[in-house]
Write an enzyme that holds these catalytic residues in place. Structure first.
Site, short mmCIF file in Angstrom:
data_model
loop_
_atom_site.label_atom_id
_atom_site.label_comp_id
_atom_site.label_asym_id
_atom_site.label_seq_id
_atom_site.Cartn_x
_atom_site.Cartn_y
_atom_site.Cartn_z
N ASP A 22 -25.64 -86.59 -13.41
CA ASP A 22 -25.66 -85.41 -12.65
C ASP A 22 -26.42 -85.56 -11.49
O ASP A 22 -27.66 -85.29 -11.60
CB ASP A 22 -25.65 -83.99 -13.29
CG ASP A 22 -26.07 -82.84 -12.38
OD1 ASP A 22 -25.72 -82.94 -11.09
OD2 ASP A 22 -26.06 -81.82 -12.65
N ASP A 54 -19.76 -72.39 -9.79
CA ASP A 54 -20.87 -73.51 -9.86
C ASP A 54 -21.73 -73.28 -8.58
O ASP A 54 -21.21 -73.99 -7.52
CB ASP A 54 -20.34 -74.94 -9.91
CG ASP A 54 -21.23 -75.76 -10.11
OD1 ASP A 54 -22.50 -75.79 -9.93
OD2 ASP A 54 -21.08 -77.28 -10.44
N LYS A 95 -29.12 -85.06 -0.67
CA LYS A 95 -28.00 -85.16 -1.13
C LYS A 95 -26.92 -84.55 -0.12
O LYS A 95 -25.72 -84.68 0.21
CB LYS A 95 -27.54 -84.31 -2.32
CG LYS A 95 -26.14 -84.37 -2.83
CD LYS A 95 -26.32 -83.79 -4.27
CE LYS A 95 -24.78 -83.52 -4.72
NZ LYS A 95 -24.67 -82.99 -6.14
N GLU A 128 -17.85 -81.83 -9.85
CA GLU A 128 -18.90 -81.27 -10.76
C GLU A 128 -18.46 -80.09 -11.53
O GLU A 128 -18.53 -80.10 -12.80
CB GLU A 128 -19.99 -80.66 -9.86
CG GLU A 128 -21.09 -82.04 -9.54
CD GLU A 128 -22.01 -81.68 -8.34
OE1 GLU A 128 -22.08 -80.44 -7.85
OE2 GLU A 128 -22.77 -82.50 -8.09
#
Ligand code: AMP
Length: 572
Positions: free
Chosen positions: A6, A170, A68, A145
């Site tokens: 992850d 999420d 990211k 994800e």
């Protein structure tokens, strides 16, 4: 060996499928969460994780976080006198995780399943695969994800013998994803996904920073995000904002104190104020939920569970919103920080065809619409710049779809097929992915027919081909290189450059973290605290340099206790 990773905006985790279950890999500090932060020290060593996060405050010009968010853009962060793209910085995090997994498993690791936000586009997914390659990992599978979170929960539910429809909510450090999943007879079918690539815990921190600046009347230049090369003051303020936000999870108010220009700026953030300043962000959580539900054709009341993933769902305001949206309390039987990594391990297990998973089938969807630019004719006129959808969002993947189009003009020698991603009617409001050019034999437009084929694979990567059905021969299949994606030659070049950067020995991790923490504490203190710290840091460094283990252990313990004491005093 294949591992799951992850690769988060804030933290990253590695996992493995072993002995019929998903297991998280501890890092060299024994923790499973490794902060996704990279820092270059004065010896040219690369620090990754907790020590690098401390250096974000003491050495912001040599450190980078939240990269990211720059994946697939080609933008760079400067660390010292070197600049790095997001995939290079990510590769350093991956390199550290790979080393942790190898130490944990006692065997080499060559391959990884890496998770990405469902809403990552083609360039961002490619950049993630390249980051893996730069770290010496083969990445045949990138997994969405929320799908990973659903896999972890789905397996949990399946093992408990329960079927049903799950919505995964999420909210991570930088991204928000919603997925609706249908579980039946071992099949986990993702019915729809939606999200926002620029919404996460970091944005709530930015809102607190803005509020503090105004309330405590301090003057620090604004910055658009949490990535590198911020000023030290800016990084300290971001840290204080995050601490306050976390504190509001357990207390009614958080005191924010901030040393600047020789004075202490102070303000008290209470839950009501936090709710008010985060209202616009909370509001943005609603739309993807509504869209995912509408696309999945599943009604709110037919959902069996709402599942929370991502560290930022720990915020009471977010949980409350989720409870209001769905009229019930969300499930949180798996730690939201870990659920995505655990799902990645399940996918790694599926990839190796592990017997314990032989009954599990996973289907996923394309998270956004993909199409080409066309000119629309109507009556006597025409309008250009329109999107012709070829693969509509939430179509089950892998998928291949064809559309036929004709040239705009007679005797056109070529056509440019421009490829876009997005939900808007006009291409200018969507994301350009690339283009390809097709040479044609000159003909009248009604005599020409062009077939455009889109093939979208399970990793969310797109291949496009165009062919004249009349001329037959001309065909181009590769999307022109996207500006944000490295070419094969560039990858080789970057790999060679990165090979010079070394991660410090694993045994040194604790000491490196302690030193980084001490430097950060020094930066945040004044007067006598600084003097004490400076003296103790010097002792500790000298003992380390002379390899006097006992003395290093003693001065290290003293230093640690001193930082704890100073920090406790600062909080009071
Ligand atoms: P992730 O990307 O899933 O690792 O999520 C990281 C985000 O979760 C960061 O923005 C953190 O500030 C946030 N987070 C983690 N723990 C908490 C907590 N206890 N309270 C509030 N936010 C948290």
């Amino acid at each position: 060996m294949i591992i799951g990773i992850d690769l988060g905006t804030t933290n990253s985790l590695a996992s493995v499928w072993r002995d019929g279950e998903a297991t998280l890999v501890p890092n060299s500090l024994g923790e499973v969460l490794t902060p996704s932060v990279v820092s270059l020290d004065r010896n040219g060593d690369i620090l990754v994780g907790a020590a690098a996060r401390e250096r974000m405050v003491s050495h912001p010009q040599h450190s980078a976080a939240v990269f990211k968010r720059m994946m697939g853009t080609g933008r760079t962060s400067t660390l010292g006198d070197r600049s790095f793209r997001a995939e290079e910085l990510s590769s350093l995090v991956l390199r550290a995780l790979k080393a942790d997994a190898e130490a944990f498993l006692g065997m080499p690791v060559e391959e990884a399943v890496i998770t990405v936000p469902a809403y990552f586009n083609d360039a961002q997914r490619k950049a993630t695969k390249i980051a893996g390659e730069l770290a010496g990992l083969r990445v045949e599978r990138v997994l969405n994800e929320p799908t990973a979170a659903a896999l972890a929960y789905g397996l949990h539910e399946q093992q408990a013998g329960r079927d049903g429809k799950i919505l995964v909510f999420d909210l991570g450090g930088g991204t928000f994803d919603v997925s609706v999943i249908d579980l039946f007879d071992g099949v986990m079918e993702v019915r729809a996904t939606a999200g926002d690539n620029f919404l996460g815990g970091e944005d709530f921190d930015s809102a607190i920073m803005d509020w503090f600046r105004e309330t405590a009347r301090i003057d620090i230049p604004l910055q658009d995000d949490a990535s590198s090369s911020g000023s030290s003051a800016h990084m300290r303020l971001r840290r204080a904002a995050e601490q306050a936000r976390r504190a509001l999870g357990v207390e009614d108010q958080a005191v924010m104190e901030f040393e600047i220009d020789g004075r202490t700026a102070k303000a008290v953030l209470d839950a009501a104020t936090f709710l008010r300043i985060s209202e616009p962000l909370l509001d943005r959580l609603r739309k993807p939920v509504a869209r995912a539900l509408a696309d999945s054709r599943i009604r709110r009341e037919d959902l069996s569970h709402i599942v929370l993933a991502g560290g930022a769902t720990r915020m009471p305001a977010v949980r409350k919103l989720a409870a209001t949206l769905f009229g019930r309390f969300p499930l949180q039987t798996i730690d939201p920080d870990r659920v995505v990594a655990l799902g990645a391990a399940v996918q790694a297990g599926l990839k190796t065809r592990d017997k314990a998973l032989s009954d599990v089938v996973l289907t996923d969807v394309a998270p956004y619409t993909l199409g080409i630019e066309v000119v629309e004719s109507f009556g006597g006129g025409s309008a250009s710049g329109r999107l012709l959808p070829i693969i509509e969002r939430n179509t089950v993947v892998p998928v291949s779809r064809v559309q036929t189009v004709t040239p705009v003009h007679d005797f056109q020698p070529q056509v440019n097929v421009r490829i876009y991603q997005g939900e808007s009617r006009l291409v200018k409001d969507n994301i350009p992915l690339g283009k390809l050019m097709l040479e044609l034999q000159p003909r009248r437009r009604e005599e020409q027919t062009i077939e455009v084929r889109f093939t979208y694979d399970i990793n969310g990567l797109l291949e496009v081909s165009a062919r004249s059905m009349i001329d037959g021969v001309a065909e181009r299949i590769i999307i022109e290189q996207h500006a944000g994606v490295l070419s094969a030659d560039e990858i080789k070049e970057k790999m060679a450059a990165l090979a010079h950067l070394k991660l410090p020995a694993r045994e040194a991790a604790r000491n490196r973290l302690l030193l980084a923490r001490a430097e950060r504490a020094y930066e945040e203190s004044l007067g006598s605290h600084r003097e004490e710290l400076a003296r103790c840091i010097a002792h500790f460094e000298a003992a380390l340099a002379n390899e006097e283990q006992q003395a290093a252990a003693m001065s290290g313990a003293e230093l640690e206790a001193m930082i704890d004491r100073i920090e406790a005093a600062q909080k009071r």
